[in-house]
Design a protein around this motif. Structure first.
Motif, PDB file in Angstrom:
ATOM      1  N   SER A   1      44.662  39.465  43.418  1.00 36.23           N
ATOM      2  CA  SER A   1      45.946  39.905  43.362  1.00 36.23           C
ATOM      3  C   SER A   1      46.747  38.642  43.019  1.00 36.23           C
ATOM      4  O   SER A   1      48.024  38.808  42.516  1.00 36.23           O
ATOM      5  CB  SER A   1      46.524  40.264  44.792  1.00 36.23           C
ATOM      6  N   ALA A   2      46.465  37.313  43.326  1.00 34.92           N
ATOM      7  CA  ALA A   2      47.206  36.280  42.778  1.00 34.92           C
ATOM      8  C   ALA A   2      47.116  36.149  41.271  1.00 34.92           C
ATOM      9  O   ALA A   2      48.389  35.865  40.759  1.00 34.92           O
ATOM     10  CB  ALA A   2      46.843  35.030  43.435  1.00 34.92           C
ATOM     11  N   GLU A   3      46.243  36.494  40.740  1.00 39.81           N
ATOM     12  CA  GLU A   3      45.983  36.417  39.051  1.00 39.81           C
ATOM     13  C   GLU A   3      46.912  37.615  38.427  1.00 39.81           C
ATOM     14  O   GLU A   3      47.431  37.350  37.635  1.00 39.81           O
ATOM     15  CB  GLU A   3      44.597  36.318  38.915  1.00 39.81           C
TER      16      GLU A   3
ATOM     17  N   GLN B   1      52.199  39.289  35.593  1.00 42.87           N
ATOM     18  CA  GLN B   1      53.660  39.935  35.761  1.00 42.87           C
ATOM     19  C   GLN B   1      54.709  38.484  35.539  1.00 42.87           C
ATOM     20  O   GLN B   1      55.531  38.856  34.749  1.00 42.87           O
ATOM     21  CB  GLN B   1      53.889  40.494  37.040  1.00 42.87           C
ATOM     22  N   THR B   2      54.567  37.690  36.196  1.00 46.42           N
ATOM     23  CA  THR B   2      55.543  36.665  36.145  1.00 46.42           C
ATOM     24  C   THR B   2      55.321  35.347  35.172  1.00 46.42           C
ATOM     25  O   THR B   2      56.081  34.645  35.039  1.00 46.42           O
ATOM     26  CB  THR B   2      55.666  35.976  37.642  1.00 46.42           C
TER      27      THR B   2
ATOM     28  N   HIS C   1      43.822  30.508  39.154  1.00 49.19           N
ATOM     29  CA  HIS C   1      43.246  31.359  40.277  1.00 49.19           C
ATOM     30  C   HIS C   1      41.845  31.698  40.142  1.00 49.19           C
ATOM     31  O   HIS C   1      41.225  32.404  40.756  1.00 49.19           O
ATOM     32  CB  HIS C   1      44.220  32.638  40.445  1.00 49.19           C
ATOM     33  N   THR C   2      41.202  31.317  39.105  1.00 45.07           N
ATOM     34  CA  THR C   2      40.094  31.638  38.563  1.00 45.07           C
ATOM     35  C   THR C   2      39.050  30.579  37.967  1.00 45.07           C
ATOM     36  O   THR C   2      39.867  29.553  37.812  1.00 45.07           O
ATOM     37  CB  THR C   2      39.828  32.902  37.489  1.00 45.07           C
TER      38      THR C   2
ATOM     39  N   SER D   1      36.044  43.735  43.752  1.00 44.15           N
ATOM     40  CA  SER D   1      35.348  42.668  44.772  1.00 44.15           C
ATOM     41  C   SER D   1      36.481  42.674  45.925  1.00 44.15           C
ATOM     42  O   SER D   1      37.551  42.432  45.714  1.00 44.15           O
ATOM     43  CB  SER D   1      35.296  41.226  44.175  1.00 44.15           C
ATOM     44  N   PRO D   2      35.686  42.844  47.195  1.00 42.94           N
ATOM     45  CA  PRO D   2      36.863  42.859  48.313  1.00 42.94           C
ATOM     46  C   PRO D   2      37.313  41.607  48.376  1.00 42.94           C
ATOM     47  O   PRO D   2      38.741  41.631  48.968  1.00 42.94           O
ATOM     48  CB  PRO D   2      35.607  42.928  49.502  1.00 42.94           C
ATOM     49  N   ALA D   3      37.163  40.449  47.719  1.00 45.05           N
ATOM     50  CA  ALA D   3      37.788  39.223  47.963  1.00 45.05           C
ATOM     51  C   ALA D   3      39.335  39.438  47.116  1.00 45.05           C
ATOM     52  O   ALA D   3      40.209  38.875  47.299  1.00 45.05           O
ATOM     53  CB  ALA D   3      37.064  38.037  47.489  1.00 45.05           C
ATOM     54  N   GLY D   4      38.971  40.377  45.956  1.00 40.60           N
ATOM     55  CA  GLY D   4      40.160  40.494  45.153  1.00 40.60           C
ATOM     56  C   GLY D   4      41.260  41.271  45.776  1.00 40.60           C
ATOM     57  O   GLY D   4      42.394  41.235  45.163  1.00 40.60           O
ATOM     58  N   VAL D   5      41.059  41.867  46.839  1.00 38.57           N
ATOM     59  CA  VAL D   5      41.956  42.815  47.466  1.00 38.57           C
ATOM     60  C   VAL D   5      42.177  42.516  48.808  1.00 38.57           C
ATOM     61  O   VAL D   5      42.523  43.142  49.570  1.00 38.57           O
ATOM     62  CB  VAL D   5      41.752  44.263  47.334  1.00 38.57           C
ATOM     63  N   ALA D   6      41.804  41.338  49.046  1.00 37.91           N
ATOM     64  CA  ALA D   6      41.942  40.818  50.538  1.00 37.91           C
ATOM     65  C   ALA D   6      43.498  40.783  50.910  1.00 37.91           C
ATOM     66  O   ALA D   6      44.275  40.405  50.266  1.00 37.91           O
ATOM     67  CB  ALA D   6      41.378  39.528  50.738  1.00 37.91           C
TER      68      ALA D   6
END
Length: 539
Positions: free
Chosen positions: A96-98, A103-104, A110-111, A170-175
């Motif tokens: 989500s951070a990436e 957007q911004t 982040h990767t 990946s669950p980490a991507g939507v934590a």
């Protein structure tokens, strides 16, 4: 549009179509520059237009976009003229951070890849919508809705992804995020849009359907899919649903129970089509007229191996938008050296085509590579989820395979994880192909095993008891024995509803999935055959 997946270059796809006199033909389609040209051509001469997308704009993208963290895909969509994009599951591939950076803008890392590698990135000029994506405090990750003002009338948009998104990435991507019910969320947004003055309401949803017809068959024969139960529960104030996710193209007048007419559309994938939707809206009176048609984005012919698909003069051709074409050239040129680097050799083509047992040679190749890469971690068998195999792999005449080809085949940047499972857990894992979340006997989510492993299934048996045989190197899997199993990190943490894997122990990291495939091909390998899976369902 929907499911662009960063397809900057024409994807060498031919759209099956019928000519005016009923002949079956293929029409070459796609390419961001032609998509921008088509969008501008369709908007030309129209006073009131808006261009929108139903998700998976980024993620699972070809090398010229993925190598640069999909920044060029976002910039291309700005040039296409998109104003709203509902997030899809692949928007969350890198977390989500990436996605917020998409957007911004900015160059915060982040990767594992370096942002702003070619040029500064300002973020999307269009607005992401995510009505059903909630943070822990109840707020949405992006706005739920947007409104386009056309003077006397306003059109409201609700944007969202499918509620199963958390199981598809990946669950980490939507934590820290939850994904709410689609119909409940959409219906809750209707009064807000009405209060804001919306005379018509359009739902952009990254969930979809399938039909047995061609891309513009308005009868939508055999319409089916996970989207339909959602449509049946929508507020009648929602007049149009622009969908995606299934990569199918359709235009349907959907008849919902007691809810009046609903226009349902999808434009396939990879920018090969754009849906031209026409609405007649009156202030306070809603939508009075609605029609739509999918338009093939034909710009240039292509050759793929021995197959040639030339321009078809019986279908409209669009010119390339110059600014978008320049953007594409810039990023393709920057990725060219890496894309053309030869990584190894393969004796023949492997494909994602499923045989009668739902097995494919492309997945078998990847599983073999992953087993070889994790032998040092004690691995005895490896599995790849069929959704993790994105393209066929066809070597050149001399057998050579390039990095660009294997990247297209595995674009997610997953790592390999080796875990210990009991024989009983291994069976439960395989059972989840047919009975876990969205994985069903009617629509199995197949696992492709490495060489030496064999399993058979019977779909007429009850859920949880459909695997009827499992062999490792010719020996039966014992429920109480331990086995070292390699999968990608997406699956290892429960992705694709394979939740049993989360219970594995003695976890070992086995490196990158792409590195594994490259190392395997570097040895020069024979294309694997079939015979690792058997469907024993009585016909």
């Amino acid at each position: 549009m929907n499911d662009f997946h960063g397809a900057l270059e024409p994807p060498k796809v031919g759209v099956p179509a019928k000519t005016a006199d009923g002949r079956d033909v293929e029409v070459p389609a796609g390419g961001a520059a032609y998509l921008a040209g088509a969008a501008k051509a369709l908007r030309e001469g129209q006073a009131n237009t808006v261009t929108v997308s139903a998700g998976d704009m980024i993620g699972a993208t070809p090398l010229p976009s993925a190598l640069f963290l999909d920044e060029p895909a976002i910039n291309a969509m700005d040039l296409v003229g998109v104003e709203y994009n509902a997030v899809g599951n692949h928007e969350f591939d890198k977390g989500s951070a990436e996605l917020l950076r998409m957007q911004t803008g900015g160059c915060e890392k982040h990767t594992s890849r370096q942002p702003c590698r070619l040029e500064p990135f300002d973020g999307a000029s269009f607005r992401f919508l995510a009505a059903n994506v909630r943070r822990a405090d109840g707020s949405t990750l992006f706005p739920s809705t947007g409104t386009k003002d056309f003077g006397p009338v306003q059109v409201g948009f609700i944007g969202m992804t499918l509620k199963e998104t958390a199981t598809l990435v990946s669950p980490a991507g939507v934590a820290g995020l939850t994904f709410a019910d689609e119909a409940v969320t959409a219906n809750a947004a209707v009064p807000q849009l009405r209060a804001a003055g919306a005379d018509a309401i359009v739902l952009l949803i990254h969930q979809g359907a399938r039909t047995d017809g061609l891309y513009n068959d308005k009868g939508c024969p055999g319409l089916s899919g996970d989207l339909l139960p959602i449509l049946d529960r929508l507020d009648p104030a929602i007049s149009v649903v622009i969908s995606g996710h299934t990569h199918r193209a359709y235009v349907c007048d959907y008849k919902r129970p007691g809810g009046g007419p609903l226009l349902l559309t999808s434009a396939g994938r990879s920018g090969i089509m754009i849906t031209d939707i026409r609405l007649g809206v009156t202030a306070g009176g809603g939508v009075q007229v609605r029609s739509a048609g999918n338009v093939i984005v034909q710009g240039e012919g292509f050759t793929a191996g021995t197959k040639q698909v030339p321009l078809n003069t019986e279908f409209r051709t669009f010119g390339a938008d110059e600014a978008t074409a320049a953007l594409v050239r810039r990023y393709v040129d920057a990725s060219l050296a890496e894309a053309l680097r030869v990584v190894g050799r393969l004796s023949g083509e492997v494909t994602r085509d499923l045989n009668e047992d739902r097995e494919q040679t492309a997945g078998n190749l990847i599983a073999d590579a992953q087993l070889a890469a994790s032998r040092g971690a004690g691995a005895q068998v490896a599995f790849i989820n069929s959704g993790g195999v994105r393209t066929d792999l066809a070597p050149a005449a001399d057998g050579s395979v390039t990095y660009g080809q294997i990247f297209a085949m595995q674009p997610f940047g997953n790592s390999l994880v080796t875990k210990t499972l009991s024989g009983a857990q291994l069976k439960a894992f395989l059972e989840q192909q047919f009975a876990s979340g969205t994985n069903t006997a009617e629509n199995p989510n197949m696992l492709l095993p490495s060489a030496g492993f064999f399993f058979a299934y019977d779909l007429k048996r009850p859920a949880g008891d459909r695997i009827v045989e499992m062999l490792l190197n010719g020996r039966r899997i014992e429920p109480g024995a331990s086995y070292r199993v390699t999968v990608n990190n997406f699956m290892a943490s429960g992705g694709d509803n394979f939740t049993v894997l989360a219970n594995g122990v003695e976890v070992t990291d086995a490196g990158s999935d792409l590195d594994a495939l490259e190392a395997w091909l570097a040895k020069g390998v024979k294309a694997p055959g079939l015979g690792r899976i058997k469907d024993r369902t009585a016909r």
